[in-house]
Design an enzyme around this catalytic site. Structure first.
Site, mmCIF file in Angstrom:
data_model
loop_
_atom_site.group_PDB
_atom_site.id
_atom_site.type_symbol
_atom_site.label_atom_id
_atom_site.label_comp_id
_atom_site.label_asym_id
_atom_site.label_seq_id
_atom_site.Cartn_x
_atom_site.Cartn_y
_atom_site.Cartn_z
ATOM 1 N N LYS A 75 43.939 26.221 3.186
ATOM 2 C CA LYS A 75 44.157 24.859 2.697
ATOM 3 C C LYS A 75 43.349 24.615 1.413
ATOM 4 C CE LYS A 75 46.238 22.323 6.502
ATOM 5 N NZ LYS A 75 47.253 23.165 6.868
ATOM 6 N N LYS A 86 53.956 30.710 6.616
ATOM 7 C CA LYS A 86 54.326 30.071 7.878
ATOM 8 C C LYS A 86 55.020 28.750 7.544
ATOM 9 C CE LYS A 86 50.872 26.967 9.389
ATOM 10 N NZ LYS A 86 51.027 25.856 10.283
ATOM 11 N N LYS A 119 54.695 21.742 6.853
ATOM 12 C CA LYS A 119 55.165 20.492 6.255
ATOM 13 C C LYS A 119 54.761 20.437 4.788
ATOM 14 C CE LYS A 119 53.129 18.069 9.639
ATOM 15 N NZ LYS A 119 52.737 18.729 10.814
HETATM 16 N N1 AQP Z 1 55.143 27.655 11.540
HETATM 17 C C1 AQP Z 1 54.669 27.387 12.758
HETATM 18 N N2 AQP Z 1 55.023 28.156 13.812
HETATM 19 C C2 AQP Z 1 54.558 27.883 15.065
HETATM 20 N N3 AQP Z 1 53.743 26.831 15.335
HETATM 21 C C3 AQP Z 1 53.377 26.037 14.309
HETATM 22 N N4 AQP Z 1 52.595 24.946 14.232
HETATM 23 C C4 AQP Z 1 52.534 24.523 12.951
HETATM 24 N N5 AQP Z 1 53.265 25.312 12.165
HETATM 25 C C5 AQP Z 1 53.809 26.272 12.972
HETATM 26 C C6 AQP Z 1 51.934 24.313 15.375
HETATM 27 O O1 AQP Z 1 52.354 22.951 15.416
HETATM 28 C C7 AQP Z 1 51.290 22.158 15.921
HETATM 29 C C8 AQP Z 1 51.059 20.965 15.036
HETATM 30 O O2 AQP Z 1 50.620 21.411 13.774
HETATM 31 P P1 AQP Z 1 49.997 20.419 12.700
HETATM 32 O O3 AQP Z 1 51.046 19.663 12.003
HETATM 33 O O4 AQP Z 1 48.985 19.571 13.349
HETATM 34 O O5 AQP Z 1 49.216 21.281 11.710
HETATM 35 P P2 AQP Z 1 49.644 22.551 10.941
HETATM 36 O O6 AQP Z 1 49.435 23.756 11.774
HETATM 37 O O7 AQP Z 1 48.852 22.522 9.690
HETATM 38 O O8 AQP Z 1 51.205 22.321 10.677
HETATM 39 P P3 AQP Z 1 51.892 22.299 9.314
HETATM 40 O O9 AQP Z 1 53.318 21.990 9.432
HETATM 41 O O10 AQP Z 1 51.537 23.540 8.589
HETATM 42 O O11 AQP Z 1 51.259 21.014 8.657
HETATM 43 P P4 AQP Z 1 50.591 20.837 7.270
HETATM 44 O O12 AQP Z 1 51.506 21.434 6.259
HETATM 45 O O13 AQP Z 1 50.453 19.364 7.131
HETATM 46 O O14 AQP Z 1 49.280 21.532 7.328
HETATM 47 C C9 AQP Z 1 50.058 23.060 16.028
HETATM 48 O O15 AQP Z 1 49.880 23.451 17.372
HETATM 49 C C10 AQP Z 1 50.424 24.244 15.182
HETATM 50 O O16 AQP Z 1 49.801 25.431 15.628
#
Ligand code: AQP
Length: 324
Positions: free
Chosen positions: A112, A192, A195
């Site tokens: 990040k 991965k 969002k």
């Molecule tokens: N690509 C993924 N595959 C499987 N699991 C995923 N998770 C996130 N991306 C994947 C799981 O979803 C839950 C919620 O995630 P989050 O939104 O709190 O945070 P994150 O992991 O940072 O998800 P994003 O989409 O990547 O968000 P941003 O871009 O805002 O940082 C968690 O259990 C995560 O493991």
């Protein structure tokens, strides 16, 4: 007495199929077995750049989307992190026993930071401490998450062990629960699905939006023309998406069609699109129906109150233990 489960999601956009397959489908499955707390972690959302005017809308939208996925408020507590101030209070207490170098080694912090080099704030660094507070405040034993969160859960276990060693047995060491789809790659097939990287398909997007995104999804890069044979095992559309949405019969036909150049990538994506809609359309319809419910704010309030009740008691116990 049921064992306790906790998990959270950042309101940084709509739920995408990575979040859904990696975590939220498990939340829905496990809510019958455990006393479950699900949290929209808005304090975590402000560690990365966000639109101030949009945040409240995103939080409410996330609440509705989670209900549309199948979380049942008669079984589970769904609430907003910033409305239960015990989360940040406990995070401070835990930060006083967390070694600085435990945090700097976190992969998510490095990733990040590299995506937001102009905003490497200390909230991003101490994110896993707040996450540990989120989990331990409910004495949760299980945390359903995607693979990217495993390192944070391991750190949470270290923090809990250190706390219990210093102050006596109080907190529970959490264990992760992961799905078979623990890491869904994005449309770019490199990162991965995320969002903030805009490489995602949202679970409530329309049929047209989903297909126009699928058209851009990277396939087997060695397959240039439709007449070239492809390798499904090198194709993210097959591995990340078809395998999660298509039937065994479709998978066999696609393997054969791709390897022997009988179908092109667009044909393959059309089959995927149909199969994705089979699974996602009911969620989208439920989302639209719940969005019309005028009582959503009351439901959010109710969840916040239920969570606060539990959190207050646990924080009091912790304060007692540490001499406050
Ligand atoms: N690509 C993924 N595959 C499987 N699991 C995923 N998770 C996130 N991306 C994947 C799981 O979803 C839950 C919620 O995630 P989050 O939104 O709190 O945070 P994150 O992991 O940072 O998800 P994003 O989409 O990547 O968000 P941003 O871009 O805002 O940082 C968690 O259990 C995560 O493991």
């Amino acid at each position: 007495m049921k064992e306790i489960l906790f998990s959270g999601i950042r309101p940084t956009g709509g739920i995408h199929i990575g979040n859904y397959l990696g975590a939220i489908s498990n939340w829905v499955r496990l809510q019958d077995k455990y006393e479950s707390f699900f949290c929209i972690v808005d304090y975590h959302a402000i560690t990365t750049p966000y639109d101030i005017k949009e945040l409240r809308k995103l939080i409410k939208d996330m609440f509705i989307s989670i209900l549309a996925c199948g979380i049942d408020l008669n079984k589970s507590t769904l609430f907003i992190q910033s409305k239960v101030s015990e989360h940040t209070e406990l995070a401070w207490i835990l930060s006083c026993i967390t070694n600085y170098n435990w945090l700097t080694g976190m992969i998510q912090f490095k990733e990040k930071s590299s995506h937001n080099p102009e905003n490497i704030n200390t909230g991003l660094l101490s994110y896993p401490i707040l996450q540990t507070a989120d989990i331990t405040l409910y004495k949760a034993k299980y945390v359903p998450v995607g693979e990217d969160q495993l390192q944070h859960i391991e750190l949470a276990r270290d923090i809990v062990r250190k706390f219990n060693y210093i102050y006596g047995d109080t907190l529970i060491e959490p264990k992760p629960i992961i799905t078979e789809s623990k890491r869904i790659m994005g449309l770019d097939a490199v990162n991965k699905m995320s969002k903030s990287l805009n490489n995602y398909i949202g679970i409530t997007e329309s049929s047209e939006e989903i297909f126009s995104k699928l058209k851009t999804a990277v396939t087997d890069t060695a397959r240039v023309r439709k007449t070239d044979p492809g390798d499904p095992q090198k194709c993210n559309v097959y591995i990340s998406f078809h395998k999660n949405f298509s039937t065994q019969e479709d998978l066999m036909n696609i393997e054969d069609g791709c390897k022997n150049a009988k179908i092109g990538c667009i044909d393959c994506k059309k089959i995927l699109h149909k199969n994705m809609l089979n699974r996602l359309s009911p969620i989208r319809e439920k989302y639209q129906e719940i969005s019309k419910n005028k009582d959503i704010d009351d439901l959010i309030e109710l969840g916040n109150k239920k969570a606060k009740e539990k959190a207050k008691n646990v924080l009091n116990e912790i304060k007692e233990k540490i001499g406050l």
